[in-house]
Design a protein around this motif. Structure first.
Motif, PDB file in Angstrom:
ATOM      1  N   ASP E  45       0.795  -1.642  -0.346  1.00 39.42           N
ATOM      2  CA  ASP E  45      -0.001   0.231  -0.405  1.00 39.42           C
ATOM      3  C   ASP E  45       0.602   1.031  -0.018  1.00 39.42           C
ATOM      4  O   ASP E  45       1.824   1.191   0.588  1.00 39.42           O
ATOM      5  N   CYS E  47       0.511   4.253   1.695  1.00 40.68           N
ATOM      6  CA  CYS E  47      -0.096   4.976   2.872  1.00 40.68           C
ATOM      7  C   CYS E  47       1.048   5.708   3.482  1.00 40.68           C
ATOM      8  O   CYS E  47       2.543   6.062   3.196  1.00 40.68           O
ATOM      9  N   ALA E  49       2.764   5.740   6.039  1.00 37.95           N
ATOM     10  CA  ALA E  49       3.484   5.066   6.669  1.00 37.95           C
ATOM     11  C   ALA E  49       4.850   4.278   6.163  1.00 37.95           C
ATOM     12  O   ALA E  49       5.981   4.497   6.539  1.00 37.95           O
ATOM     13  N   GLU E 196      -9.529 -11.349   1.857  1.00 36.44           N
ATOM     14  CA  GLU E 196     -11.120 -11.266   2.136  1.00 36.44           C
ATOM     15  C   GLU E 196     -12.080 -11.408   1.633  1.00 36.44           C
ATOM     16  O   GLU E 196     -12.599 -11.363   0.410  1.00 36.44           O
ATOM     17  N   HIS E 217      -5.914  -9.720   3.271  1.00 37.93           N
ATOM     18  CA  HIS E 217      -5.804  -8.640   1.515  1.00 37.93           C
ATOM     19  C   HIS E 217      -4.266  -8.940   1.442  1.00 37.93           C
ATOM     20  O   HIS E 217      -3.412  -8.915   0.316  1.00 37.93           O
ATOM     21  N   TYR E 245       4.795  -3.210   6.237  1.00 35.53           N
ATOM     22  CA  TYR E 245       3.108  -2.997   7.105  1.00 35.53           C
ATOM     23  C   TYR E 245       2.260  -3.002   6.597  1.00 35.53           C
ATOM     24  O   TYR E 245       0.849  -3.254   6.058  1.00 35.53           O
ATOM     25  N   PRO E 246       2.172  -4.904   7.645  1.00 35.93           N
ATOM     26  CA  PRO E 246       0.381  -5.675   7.762  1.00 35.93           C
ATOM     27  C   PRO E 246      -0.634  -5.054   8.029  1.00 35.93           C
ATOM     28  O   PRO E 246      -0.100  -4.372   8.950  1.00 35.93           O
ATOM     29  N   THR E 247      -1.182  -4.870   7.960  1.00 34.55           N
ATOM     30  CA  THR E 247      -2.998  -4.390   8.859  1.00 34.55           C
ATOM     31  C   THR E 247      -3.132  -6.050   9.581  1.00 34.55           C
ATOM     32  O   THR E 247      -4.284  -5.075   9.957  1.00 34.55           O
ATOM     33  N   GLY E 248      -2.761  -6.754   9.379  1.00 34.20           N
ATOM     34  CA  GLY E 248      -3.435  -7.731   9.430  1.00 34.20           C
ATOM     35  C   GLY E 248      -5.189  -7.938   9.005  1.00 34.20           C
ATOM     36  O   GLY E 248      -5.219  -9.425   9.743  1.00 34.20           O
ATOM     37  N   LEU E 249      -5.530  -7.392   7.706  1.00 31.98           N
ATOM     38  CA  LEU E 249      -6.654  -7.305   7.118  1.00 31.98           C
ATOM     39  C   LEU E 249      -6.330  -8.251   6.027  1.00 31.98           C
ATOM     40  O   LEU E 249      -5.187  -8.144   5.427  1.00 31.98           O
TER      41      LEU E 249
END
Lengths: 249, 249, 249, 249, 249, 249
Positions: E45, E47, E49, E196, E217, E245-249
């Motif tokens: 992503d 983003c 971060a 997801e 995802h 930078y994993p989102t866990g989603l």
């Protein structure tokens, strides 16, 4: 042979995955059932009357031209509930084919009607939404009056003839295709035959010199289901019965 | 009084700027002409036959329900050319009103048909595209057979009656409104009358217990043009003549 | 040779059934007339002025680039009535070709304009709605100022030149195609020529280094009708006359 | 006062949340920046030229009529990158108001243009997509030639006058609104003034007797940004400067 | 090698001009920058971060799967301003590839995930909007529990397994493609893997006997950017770094 | 009291004729049945599992949030056939209410969830397609961690908390409404709670400082059916039972 197997065969025979249709036609297996199929009821419309006739005649499934879903996405209540409930209680399955049944080159409604009037030199006709949905051809010369009488007798139906004169070339689309009269005018045909249409087509026919015949939506569409029934008898030894319920329209 | 002035009056009378319609209806003055208007021909359809009748009758303009533009944007050639050319050569003007003529509370086709069957307790009916385009009401109890016979005689037309039983409440929409049968079913009416429809409505009527009558697109729509003609006679002392050209549809 | 025959010939010549256009262009025969055609009036626009010029010049039909129906489906009243009434009274027919006339490889507006500036190595250009509607090619190096002057003199028109620099490659689309400037930028051309555009294109041209020329909608589109006129003279011995009515736009 | 605060004030002043516009107009704050605002550059267009002028003039933000996003959703590259990069490097913010600036009853482009020609008895005009985007009113009688000359002098711009005659009533829509000529014709106005239009409007104006003036897209839209600039000076003591970059279109 | 040159290479490698995508994906160069590229940051992503990580790591550009424009056409303010301003200040460029990166036959996310589970006999799968966006194939038989565990370990992610049984055939589409479960059911696959989905798919999976796995995802889409990074290292000797930078989603 | 009578009562209670919804929601009576209703099964989803639980529990009808028609117009075959056949054989009726059940001010899913977290000063929230489909309000200050823990315990569900900080204001929409996070950001709320969403919302939440909680589509929507069940017990003395079949999503 169960209903999944017969449906698979009919899907191929009628090429339902490649022929376009209204989404509400829902071509193919419409209502599943369990067990072997021995007897098939043939009908133009899947209505309460023909469903009850099929159950009385101990059919295992129906093969129809107009299925159960023309009302679109709707709750299972009222008349729709009653039809489904009767079918499920009697373990009666249903297969429906709409435009694929109109246009099949041998078994289709158009071809069956063409044979009724002795139409020769057959060609595809009436290009609509990416495909031809009618047939055109030639006949030995007849007046509109004569051809209308021949149709009426063969179909046992009232035939409304608009305009008159000698007919040598004919375009036809079974069912409710009055709006396609313009195709016949554009191609210079002497006559256009369909099942039903609107008052709006009256003047188009008169002013453009193309004889228009409304021979009945029902009456022009019994040919296809009967022809498929005969094919199923020959191919698989199934018993069939024609469930006649004319509407006069 | 020239055609611009009469058109302006009719625009207000029939409220054509506020009533929605198909774009092809082209409500209002459709074909201009020059000079004073003394005689108005009244017709359901602006077709070659009624145009020729109007010219023979020495009309200065026609007032019709179905105008010249249902074919959409099209070249002035063939049948369309012939009609316009005849009109222009004869200096014959044309005013057309479609849904505004159906729904006028006093002069409209719906109201004229309601009076034919003695419909009382009139209410708006059949909400379609933001407006009501029909009427509902009650009658003294009659069977479907009786009401169909009364209609047939009054309109001098064939009336197809689908279903039977006692009728106390009726919804009606003149012209080709079979698709609105569902409105009558939803409102629990005993009967729905319209001019014409499709075979698809046969089973909906039968299975939902609502008697359906097809009384003819033409036959249900002669009332409005006649009523407007009478109004023009009284209001402005214009001469009018009804140009009758029934289609049987 | 009547107008139906000439129309049929022009339909084929300009391939009007295969080239896409706005529905309001109504390519082909727009207004029928009776009798033989001897003289054809050529005009960019079918407006009251050119119609009156055609009648004065005793033309039997007009061949134009912009026909009568850009206003869409509309009543025959006011300015529209006046044009049709004049034409019918004078038995003056009308044939119109819009994009088919722009893109014809020999007779088209684009090709005629390309020849005016000596454009070589011609290729299709400006893909829009499924077809190319312009041409691109190369010229002997010139400044924007020089090419603008050459255009202005050849077309007898004001030419607005936006940006400057040396031009070796040019894309052009006759008429009102300013919105297609982006095609020239994307293909890296030095210059884009069209008839007219919007103020929005000014900055796109300046900031992307593509010289933009507005040479007049009318001025860039006289070439096609003249070329077709010459073709009709040679092919059928018809008399033609150019009905010049420049708008300055 | 930072750019968020000024933007909030302008959002209310110009009512940008209630006035409809093209999505690409992106009314309101278009490019954020940090720190206090002391000087505002006023421009019709946010283009490379005016951005550079604003940076040279040490403006903190620009207030414009045509913002940065008419190209739609696009990558930050080429000319678009260059503009954003210059702005960010110089910490230059941007606020844009399109239709909200046209229609403001006191500060708007329409009102400013109306004042230039002394238009009185002002009323809303040109209903388009749910709102009025122009003004109509009356002037002391003048010929088209006289009014065109007055406009030309006041705006320092070429004014194209199509048609002639005495003008008492005028409708106007600043910018590129030639397509709205029909509104002026329908309302029976003597004259319609806008910035620019298409050749298609020439004949509509001539044949319907409505004098049409194209006074320049840029020239008709300098009034609004100047008026808002003056308002910001008076309200908040901000310094402003008009960044003049006429396109001649 | 500057960012225009690398972008041109990646456009060809990933075939971005021929593969369909949502307009908001804006495949290709998203943010220009000046000067030579030596180091590329790879991220799922774009983003705040990962942008900050890229700047800290002294990257010259980022290569990402999800770019900056998913919010559509929007002003450069708030979070969007902050990201662009950081990038421009640090002269950090950005290239983004969405579906073209999913479907690349060697470097794509689908192929990388297929390799993780040892999928063989690969075929195109999941026809959507004119193109296949997934892969199907076969594996040595495993239970749902076993395959889910293998995925979880390889991706370091929580994997939700819905349903159970022996799996021999698998369809997969990386990212958020739960809605395509129906494709796997229609093709009779034992298992469908995606990143997801919605609760709506739970019952479809259970009732149709197709084991459904949501593997994250983010977790299913790290493969593509890493593979492209490795390719750029080998092809051009560029330095790359994975910005995790994993989102866990 | 039969199912038609109960359905009529629920239609009014939940105002299903005035609240907009997806056509596939088919709010109201979905499957008719015959005879008196004594026991009602309450479930979030009408799936095979809950249907079988209802039959085992000798329910006469089910009241659910997600009905049978999310697959759209489809044949009665496979899993869809099995569900309908089981229901008809057991004479089990079905009533479904989707958005009308979410938004009921007392019994709705949103209100039930609001009560779980002690949300006060309730206001309508999340305007979507012409109506508000969520609630906003205030709570005694808590950290994201604390509120997430409270939710998790009350709903017996995993709650994913994205971001952290002190929460005083909350917006909530039960079910799968992650896409509405932007509404909470626009209104400056500290926290947005919904059932499920997409990975795309992760960064929006983080970068705009709005704590996002995914508390489970199923878990956030058990409140409404239970509340309606209790209402039916009190109002009509019906027996009800909650058919719990959590999906973990």
């Amino acid at each position: 042979m169960d209903i999944i197997q017969i449906s698979h065969y009919l899907d191929q025979l009628l090429d339902i995955h490649n022929i376009k249709d209204a989404s509400r036609a829902v071509n193919g297996l419409q209502v599943e059932r369990t067990g072997d199929i021995k007897k098939v009821g043939l009908a133009v419309d899947a209505c309460q009357a023909t469903i009850d006739m099929a159950i009385d005649a101990e059919c295992d499934m129906m093969f129809v031209h107009h299925g159960l879903f023309w009302g679109g996405l709707q709750p299972v209540r009222g008349a729709h509930y009653k039809k489904l409930a009767h079918m499920m209680e009697a373990n009666l399955g249903l297969y429906s084919a709409h435009i694929p049944l109109d246009v099949h080159p041998v078994l289709g409604n158009n071809r069956q009607l063409a044979d009724v009037i002795g139409l020769g030199n057959l060609q595809e006709f009436a290009f609509h939404d990416g495909q031809h949905i009618g047939l055109r051809g030639t006949i030995a010369p007849k007046t509109g009056h004569e051809l209308g009488g021949m149709l009426s007798e063969a179909l046992s139906a009232n035939v409304r003839v608009i305009g008159d004169g000698v007919i040598r070339s004919v375009g036809l689309v079974t069912g409710g295709a009055g709006k396609l009269l313009g195709e016949a005018i554009r191609e210079g045909l002497d006559c256009f035959i369909t099942g039903e249409g609107d008052a709006y087509q009256f003047h188009d026919a008169m002013e453009n010199g193309c004889i228009l015949m409304f021979a009945g939506h029902y009456a022009t569409e019994t040919g296809g289901v009967k022809a498929v029934g005969k094919h199923l008898e020959e191919q698989f030894g199934l018993e069939t019965t024609f469930l006649d319920y004319p509407t006069g329209l």
